[in-house]
Motif scaffolding. Structure first.
Motif, PDB file in Angstrom:
ATOM      1  N   SER A 143      -7.312   1.433  -6.751  1.00  0.00           N
ATOM      2  CA  SER A 143      -6.459   0.403  -7.342  1.00  0.00           C
ATOM      3  C   SER A 143      -5.125   1.010  -7.764  1.00  0.00           C
ATOM      4  O   SER A 143      -5.062   2.176  -8.154  1.00  0.00           O
ATOM      5  CB  SER A 143      -7.145  -0.221  -8.557  1.00  0.00           C
ATOM      6  OG  SER A 143      -8.374  -0.816  -8.186  1.00  0.00           O
ATOM      7  N   THR A 144      -4.084   0.221  -7.709  1.00  0.00           N
ATOM      8  CA  THR A 144      -2.764   0.739  -8.067  1.00  0.00           C
ATOM      9  C   THR A 144      -2.034  -0.218  -8.997  1.00  0.00           C
ATOM     10  O   THR A 144      -2.323  -1.412  -9.053  1.00  0.00           O
ATOM     11  CB  THR A 144      -1.877   0.972  -6.828  1.00  0.00           C
ATOM     12  OG1 THR A 144      -1.530  -0.293  -6.244  1.00  0.00           O
ATOM     13  CG2 THR A 144      -2.567   1.846  -5.805  1.00  0.00           C
ATOM     14  N   ASP A 145      -1.078   0.354  -9.732  1.00  0.00           N
ATOM     15  CA  ASP A 145      -0.139  -0.455 -10.486  1.00  0.00           C
ATOM     16  C   ASP A 145       0.885  -1.053  -9.528  1.00  0.00           C
ATOM     17  O   ASP A 145       1.019  -0.612  -8.378  1.00  0.00           O
ATOM     18  CB  ASP A 145       0.581   0.404 -11.526  1.00  0.00           C
ATOM     19  CG  ASP A 145      -0.337   0.846 -12.656  1.00  0.00           C
ATOM     20  OD1 ASP A 145      -1.203   0.051 -13.068  1.00  0.00           O
ATOM     21  OD2 ASP A 145      -0.187   1.991 -13.122  1.00  0.00           O
ATOM     22  N   THR A 154       4.509   7.720  -3.233  1.00  0.00           N
ATOM     23  CA  THR A 154       3.141   8.073  -2.860  1.00  0.00           C
ATOM     24  C   THR A 154       2.169   7.095  -3.518  1.00  0.00           C
ATOM     25  O   THR A 154       2.455   6.508  -4.565  1.00  0.00           O
ATOM     26  CB  THR A 154       2.741   9.496  -3.316  1.00  0.00           C
ATOM     27  OG1 THR A 154       2.704   9.533  -4.748  1.00  0.00           O
ATOM     28  CG2 THR A 154       3.715  10.542  -2.791  1.00  0.00           C
ATOM     29  N   HIS A 155       1.024   6.951  -2.887  1.00  0.00           N
ATOM     30  CA  HIS A 155      -0.046   6.141  -3.471  1.00  0.00           C
ATOM     31  C   HIS A 155      -0.469   6.721  -4.816  1.00  0.00           C
ATOM     32  O   HIS A 155      -0.759   5.976  -5.763  1.00  0.00           O
ATOM     33  CB  HIS A 155      -1.244   6.102  -2.514  1.00  0.00           C
ATOM     34  CG  HIS A 155      -2.445   5.395  -3.061  1.00  0.00           C
ATOM     35  ND1 HIS A 155      -2.669   4.051  -2.871  1.00  0.00           N
ATOM     36  CD2 HIS A 155      -3.489   5.849  -3.801  1.00  0.00           C
ATOM     37  CE1 HIS A 155      -3.792   3.708  -3.471  1.00  0.00           C
ATOM     38  NE2 HIS A 155      -4.321   4.776  -4.034  1.00  0.00           N
ATOM     39  N   TYR A 241       6.164   4.507  10.092  1.00  0.00           N
ATOM     40  CA  TYR A 241       5.903   3.156   9.606  1.00  0.00           C
ATOM     41  C   TYR A 241       5.781   3.121   8.088  1.00  0.00           C
ATOM     42  O   TYR A 241       6.165   2.128   7.452  1.00  0.00           O
ATOM     43  CB  TYR A 241       4.652   2.582  10.265  1.00  0.00           C
ATOM     44  CG  TYR A 241       4.899   2.137  11.694  1.00  0.00           C
ATOM     45  CD1 TYR A 241       5.853   1.156  11.966  1.00  0.00           C
ATOM     46  CD2 TYR A 241       4.196   2.687  12.757  1.00  0.00           C
ATOM     47  CE1 TYR A 241       6.096   0.745  13.266  1.00  0.00           C
ATOM     48  CE2 TYR A 241       4.428   2.277  14.055  1.00  0.00           C
ATOM     49  CZ  TYR A 241       5.383   1.308  14.311  1.00  0.00           C
ATOM     50  OH  TYR A 241       5.636   0.908  15.600  1.00  0.00           O
ATOM     51  N   ALA A 242       5.260   4.183   7.484  1.00  0.00           N
ATOM     52  CA  ALA A 242       5.195   4.238   6.028  1.00  0.00           C
ATOM     53  C   ALA A 242       6.595   4.255   5.424  1.00  0.00           C
ATOM     54  O   ALA A 242       6.875   3.553   4.439  1.00  0.00           O
ATOM     55  CB  ALA A 242       4.408   5.466   5.584  1.00  0.00           C
ATOM     56  N   LEU A 243       7.496   5.041   6.008  1.00  0.00           N
ATOM     57  CA  LEU A 243       8.868   5.111   5.517  1.00  0.00           C
ATOM     58  C   LEU A 243       9.602   3.791   5.747  1.00  0.00           C
ATOM     59  O   LEU A 243      10.332   3.300   4.871  1.00  0.00           O
ATOM     60  CB  LEU A 243       9.606   6.248   6.218  1.00  0.00           C
ATOM     61  CG  LEU A 243       9.033   7.655   6.009  1.00  0.00           C
ATOM     62  CD1 LEU A 243       9.718   8.645   6.938  1.00  0.00           C
ATOM     63  CD2 LEU A 243       9.176   8.096   4.557  1.00  0.00           C
ATOM     64  N   ARG A 244       9.405   3.215   6.914  1.00  0.00           N
ATOM     65  CA  ARG A 244      10.030   1.935   7.238  1.00  0.00           C
ATOM     66  C   ARG A 244       9.588   0.856   6.248  1.00  0.00           C
ATOM     67  O   ARG A 244      10.423   0.091   5.743  1.00  0.00           O
ATOM     68  CB  ARG A 244       9.643   1.534   8.663  1.00  0.00           C
ATOM     69  CG  ARG A 244      10.199   0.202   9.141  1.00  0.00           C
ATOM     70  CD  ARG A 244       9.683  -0.118  10.543  1.00  0.00           C
ATOM     71  NE  ARG A 244      10.271  -1.337  11.066  1.00  0.00           N
ATOM     72  CZ  ARG A 244       9.818  -2.560  10.795  1.00  0.00           C
ATOM     73  NH1 ARG A 244       8.756  -2.708  10.009  1.00  0.00           N
ATOM     74  NH2 ARG A 244      10.409  -3.628  11.313  1.00  0.00           N
TER      75      ARG A 244
END
Length: 313
Positions: A143-145, A154-155, A241-244
């Protein structure tokens, strides 16, 4: 005792689930995922749709007894969000589950999740995630904020700091097991298809909250999740794709100044840090992957920024 011909299954009482799985060369993982649904569906599954994004490993060439299974062969890689939207187009159940092919539901996972969503305390919960474990039984802290300009990189920066052994409200649960109310999904227009892969689920959770709904983590239901999945096969493309997606997300959800700052850090500061780390590790492969990803990012930047402008209010 039920009257003759009366259907008292959960699905008959409005608790059915439509499941959408996006497959891209998932191999045996997809088979394991589907078999888990057939075994532990608890009579809740109305349909399972697998959207095959041009797989070449034959992973979508089978049937699973006990499942109402439909395979949509896209013939190409549509990206995750677009494929999810395609798979959900005909959903008719009240709940819609997006499940990764490297995940597998465990006993009572669906029944507990669906039962929770039918309780009064869940009336304003739009999205539900459950406890995810790996091969060793360790619980993923997934889970993330809500993403901010300072935590976009970063995750781990966005991760919610709790043991994931107890249920609680969160800002986001990852898309490996993402249960959402079907009408809410439709009202929000589904996934934003500009995100080819990565952050499309983070974006959807943010829009769910902006629409006045809550996101909840339910520890009492469990599923297996390998993590990494088929994206491990193409690390340079994965980084691109992560950066995009990061640039797109910034311009969609942050102020213009903050979005520019995130983009500048992504384009100017981060490449050197990544290359320095690769050199320290003496990994020429990582050097080549980093250069390839950033080379493509720089080339595609005008198109990315044009797409990003379409998402600003």
């Amino acid at each position: 005792m039920a009257a003759a011909g009366q259907d008292n299954s959960p699905a008959a009482h409005g608790q059915a689930v439509d499941v959408v799985i996006v497959n891209w060369n998932a191999g045996d993982q997809l088979a394991t995922c589907l078999q888990s649904l057939a075994r532990f569906g608890d009579g809740l599954i109305r349909s399972v749709v697998v959207v095959d994004n041009g797989s070449t490993d034959g992973s979508a060439d089978f049937e699973v007894p006990g499942l109402s299974l439909r395979i949509i062969r896209a013939g190409e890689n549509l990206g995750f969000g677009r494929a999810c939207n395609l798979g959900a187009a005909d959903a008719a159940a009240p709940l819609l589950l997006f499940l990764n092919p490297d995940a597998a539901v465990l006993p009572d996972a669906l029944s507990r999740a669906v039962a929770f969503m039918a309780t009064p305390e869940a009336d304003d919960i739009g999205v539900l995630g459950i406890q995810l474990i790996d091969e060793d039984g360790d619980v993923h802290h997934h889970s993330t904020d809500r993403a901010s300009p300072r935590t976009m990189f970063t995750h781990a920066q966005r991760a919610v700091r709790f043991d994931h052994l107890h249920s609680r409200e969160v800002d986001h649960v990852i898309g490996a097991f993402y249960l959402i109310r079907t009408e809410l999904f439709r009202s929000l227009g589904g996934f934003d298809e500009r995100f080819f892969v990565y952050l499309e689920d983070v974006d959807l959770s943010a829009r769910v909250q902006d629409a006045g709904w809550r996101v909840h983590y339910l520890a009492e239901a469990r599923a297996f999740h390998r993590g990494g999945g088929t994206s491990d096969q193409v690390k340079a493309k994965r980084l691109f794709y992560a950066l995009r997606s990061r640039v797109l997300y910034g311009f969609k959800h942050f102020s213009f100044a903050s979005a520019v700052a995130v983009t500048a850090a992504t384009l100017l500061a981060e490449p050197g840090l990544r290359l320095g780390r690769a050199v320290m590790r003496r990994s020429m492969r990582e050097v080549h992957e980093t250069l390839g990803a950033y080379g493509r990012l720089y080339r595609d930047l005008p198109a990315i920024l044009r797409a990003a402008r379409r998402g600003r209010p």
